[in-house]
Design a protein around this motif. Sequence first.
Motif, PDB file in Angstrom:
ATOM      1  N   SER A 120     -10.628   6.537  -4.503  1.00  0.00           N
ATOM      2  CA  SER A 120     -10.821   5.069  -4.480  1.00  0.00           C
ATOM      3  C   SER A 120      -9.707   4.375  -3.712  1.00  0.00           C
ATOM      4  O   SER A 120      -9.950   3.470  -2.908  1.00  0.00           O
ATOM      5  CB  SER A 120     -10.832   4.496  -5.902  1.00  0.00           C
ATOM      6  N   GLN A 121      -8.471   4.828  -3.906  1.00  0.00           N
ATOM      7  CA  GLN A 121      -7.338   4.212  -3.187  1.00  0.00           C
ATOM      8  C   GLN A 121      -7.459   4.429  -1.677  1.00  0.00           C
ATOM      9  O   GLN A 121      -7.219   3.519  -0.884  1.00  0.00           O
ATOM     10  CB  GLN A 121      -6.010   4.791  -3.701  1.00  0.00           C
ATOM     11  N   VAL A 122      -7.889   5.628  -1.283  1.00  0.00           N
ATOM     12  CA  VAL A 122      -8.044   5.910   0.156  1.00  0.00           C
ATOM     13  C   VAL A 122      -9.159   5.040   0.733  1.00  0.00           C
ATOM     14  O   VAL A 122      -9.001   4.416   1.794  1.00  0.00           O
ATOM     15  CB  VAL A 122      -8.333   7.412   0.396  1.00  0.00           C
ATOM     16  N   PHE A 147      -0.563  15.406   0.847  1.00  0.00           N
ATOM     17  CA  PHE A 147      -0.947  15.812  -0.503  1.00  0.00           C
ATOM     18  C   PHE A 147      -0.927  14.590  -1.410  1.00  0.00           C
ATOM     19  O   PHE A 147       0.127  13.979  -1.613  1.00  0.00           O
ATOM     20  CB  PHE A 147       0.001  16.884  -1.048  1.00  0.00           C
ATOM     21  N   LEU A 148      -2.103  14.202  -1.905  1.00  0.00           N
ATOM     22  CA  LEU A 148      -2.223  13.047  -2.806  1.00  0.00           C
ATOM     23  C   LEU A 148      -2.413  13.604  -4.209  1.00  0.00           C
ATOM     24  O   LEU A 148      -3.508  14.042  -4.570  1.00  0.00           O
ATOM     25  CB  LEU A 148      -3.406  12.162  -2.397  1.00  0.00           C
ATOM     26  N   MET A 173       0.866  -1.201   0.000  1.00  0.00           N
ATOM     27  CA  MET A 173       0.000   0.000   0.000  1.00  0.00           C
ATOM     28  C   MET A 173       0.895   1.242   0.000  1.00  0.00           C
ATOM     29  O   MET A 173       1.877   1.300   0.741  1.00  0.00           O
ATOM     30  CB  MET A 173      -0.866  -0.015   1.272  1.00  0.00           C
ATOM     31  N   ASP A 174       0.531   2.201  -0.850  1.00  0.00           N
ATOM     32  CA  ASP A 174       1.303   3.454  -0.938  1.00  0.00           C
ATOM     33  C   ASP A 174       1.340   4.112   0.455  1.00  0.00           C
ATOM     34  O   ASP A 174       0.323   4.194   1.135  1.00  0.00           O
ATOM     35  CB  ASP A 174       0.589   4.369  -1.957  1.00  0.00           C
ATOM     36  N   GLU A 175       2.504   4.596   0.831  1.00  0.00           N
ATOM     37  CA  GLU A 175       2.698   5.140   2.182  1.00  0.00           C
ATOM     38  C   GLU A 175       1.782   6.326   2.481  1.00  0.00           C
ATOM     39  O   GLU A 175       1.140   6.401   3.536  1.00  0.00           O
ATOM     40  CB  GLU A 175       4.179   5.568   2.321  1.00  0.00           C
ATOM     41  N   LEU A 176       1.647   7.247   1.515  1.00  0.00           N
ATOM     42  CA  LEU A 176       0.804   8.437   1.732  1.00  0.00           C
ATOM     43  C   LEU A 176      -0.667   8.047   1.827  1.00  0.00           C
ATOM     44  O   LEU A 176      -1.424   8.571   2.660  1.00  0.00           O
ATOM     45  CB  LEU A 176       1.008   9.450   0.601  1.00  0.00           C
ATOM     46  N   ILE A 177      -1.053   7.070   0.984  1.00  0.00           N
ATOM     47  CA  ILE A 177      -2.453   6.607   1.007  1.00  0.00           C
ATOM     48  C   ILE A 177      -2.746   5.987   2.377  1.00  0.00           C
ATOM     49  O   ILE A 177      -3.776   6.244   3.003  1.00  0.00           O
ATOM     50  CB  ILE A 177      -2.710   5.582  -0.117  1.00  0.00           C
ATOM     51  N   GLU A 178      -1.775   5.195   2.869  1.00  0.00           N
ATOM     52  CA  GLU A 178      -1.965   4.562   4.178  1.00  0.00           C
ATOM     53  C   GLU A 178      -2.078   5.609   5.282  1.00  0.00           C
ATOM     54  O   GLU A 178      -2.961   5.551   6.141  1.00  0.00           O
ATOM     55  CB  GLU A 178      -0.810   3.601   4.487  1.00  0.00           C
ATOM     56  N   LYS A 179      -1.239   6.632   5.223  1.00  0.00           N
ATOM     57  CA  LYS A 179      -1.286   7.703   6.228  1.00  0.00           C
ATOM     58  C   LYS A 179      -2.657   8.389   6.208  1.00  0.00           C
ATOM     59  O   LYS A 179      -3.281   8.608   7.238  1.00  0.00           O
ATOM     60  CB  LYS A 179      -0.206   8.750   5.940  1.00  0.00           C
TER      61      LYS A 179
END
Length: 248
Positions: A236-238, A226-227, A1-7
């Motif tokens: 959708s990813q979030v 910032f995504l 999972m992308d780190e920023l998305i996970e945060k």
Amino acid sequence: MDELIEKAARIILDSKLTIALTGAGISVESGIPDFRSKGGLWDRFDPEEYATIWAFREDPEKVWQMLKEMEETVDSARPNESHLGLGELERMGLLKSVITQNVDNLHQEGGSRDVIEYHGNSRSLVCLQCGKRYDYQEKKGEYPPRCVCTKILKPNVVFFGEGIPVEAMTRSSQLASTCQALLIVGTSAVVSPFNILPRQAKQAGSKIIEINLERTVLTDHITDIFLQGKASEKVSQVVSAVKQLREA
Ligand code: APR
């Protein structure tokens, strides 16, 4: 999972009160151009000539040339993955309200029930002469639409120079100053008083997640996460990250 998305997903899961602020960028993938990107509405219609209340009072037939184009685009638009994703977060109890600058009704059609329409809604019309109100369906295909008193009707949207609906303004300010997480999607944040809301939330200690194709005036001073990318992809990813972490 992308780190920023996970945060971002963890911020939403930990927050007791999350709201979303949206602008025209969230509806671009539904086929509705935004205002200030290249090829946006203001590239083709000067807002000074077409989007102020004075311009409407002065020459409503001219303003309806723009409104007709907008209405035909909105009519054929359907909610995209970002509208649907925000609706899903609300159903999961993880998003309280959407405060939108958009007048296209796509959040409601995308399943959001608590939607604050900061700039009104193009689904109803009002007569500035006699105050009579109409559902837009009653006047569909009639350009410009006219009241029984023969005056040209105005869509119930906020033109430059008009005030924000009081209930929308009050409730939005109350939510912005008490939320713990704020999801900002698809707005350049250059128009006030809407653009005060992110600052209010930041001052109240809220975590700010911003989704946009490009950096904005908020990104370096207000935004925590910032995504960068398309609203439908990032929302959708979030949402899927939230689901994954909630089940873990
Ligand atoms: N995904 C994410 N962001 C996007 C996308 C997309 N697919 N397409 C465009 N954007 C971003 C742009 O980069 C821009 O930052 O959405 C933002 C749209 O900004 P504006 O066109 O200025 O629209 P908005 O912020 O909603 O304008 C506010 O101005 O003209 C008035 O009343 C009108 O409500 C509108 C207000």
